[in-house]
Design an enzyme around this catalytic site. Structure first.
Site: not given
Length: 255
Positions: A69, A140
């Site tokens: 990701s 993230k």
């Protein structure tokens, strides 16, 4: 009478190891000398383990990247060093920072910890970077901070933060800012976070309809990912991004 033979026999009988008592004393002596060395080695290993656990708990923690990701900045199997002091003394995450956070209550249910014994063992190993992190921990990039209006997408297919288009040069090659349109205002005390490989990332966009609206509370942030520590060929600091340099807070102040 052969006195020399008698003396020879007497000398043999008194030598260590020629009868039960002599052998036992020699063996016990050797064992006694060896045991303290093993104790010192065990104590040293234990002290090192405690030091590393304390270091990872309060200062710098290795974090094993489990997914794609955050490509291309972070690859599967990378171990990043998470700076736990980055936000301890009044500083807060900034747009563009890569952060590790506990997603319990925002990205996953609060009761997702599972068996407490296995969870504690896994937490200890992951704190040393020896296994994948807990299912509630995520990495993230911060895209919006408290008060920001984050919109996707503008006519050029770019993200907008407080009306300013953002050129996200860190995105995975061929990716767009988002296939899912959204227009949100980030609540104070929270963050809007997204992965760099947008089509492979489950991030704030996937939790828009849930309590919290996809945002992550500041007190759930574990730290900032500053370095790639392993493998050795990828040892390097995470490069900063200037993508948000022109973005100001809604009141006009620089955010």
């Amino acid at each position: 009478m052969d006195t020399e033979a008698l003396h020879t026999e007497r000398d043999r009988s008194s030598a260590p190891g020629t009868d039960g008592s002599g052998a036992g004393e020699g063996s016990r002596s050797v064992c006694f000398r060896r045991r303290p060395g093993w104790r010192r080695a065990a104590a040293l290993v234990g002290a090192c383990a405690v030091f590393l656990l304390l270091l990872s708990q309060f200062v710098m923690q290795p974090f094993l990247i489990p997914s794609t990701s955050m490509q291309p900045a972070l690859e599967v199997g990378d171990r990043v060093l998470v700076n736990k002091l980055a936000y301890r003394f009044g500083s807060e995450p900034r747009r563009g920072d890569v952060v590790v956070f506990d997603g319990a209550g925002s990205f996953v249910p609060e009761d997702a910890a599972g068996n407490p014994v296995s969870a504690a063992a896994r937490e200890g190993l992951s704190a040393l970077g020896l296994t994948e992190p807990s299912d509630t921990d995520f990495v993230k990039r911060v895209v919006g901070v408290g008060g920001d209006r984050v919109v996707c997408c503008d006519k050029g297919g770019r993200l907008e933060v407080n009306g300013v288009p953002v050129d996200e040069s860190y995105l995975y090659a061929g990716e767009t800012a988002s296939h899912v349109p959204f227009d949100i205002v980030v609540r104070q005390g929270t963050l809007w976070v997204m992965g760099d490989h947008r089509s492979r990332s489950r991030d704030s966009r996937d939790h828009l309809g849930e309590p919290g609206g996809g945002t992550v509370p500041l007190d759930r942030v574990i730290g900032r990912a500053d370095w790639i520590g392993w493998p050795a060929g990828r040892w390097s600091p995470l490069p900063p991004t200037g993508a948000f340099d022109r973005v100001t807070a809604p009141d006009g102040a620089h955010g």
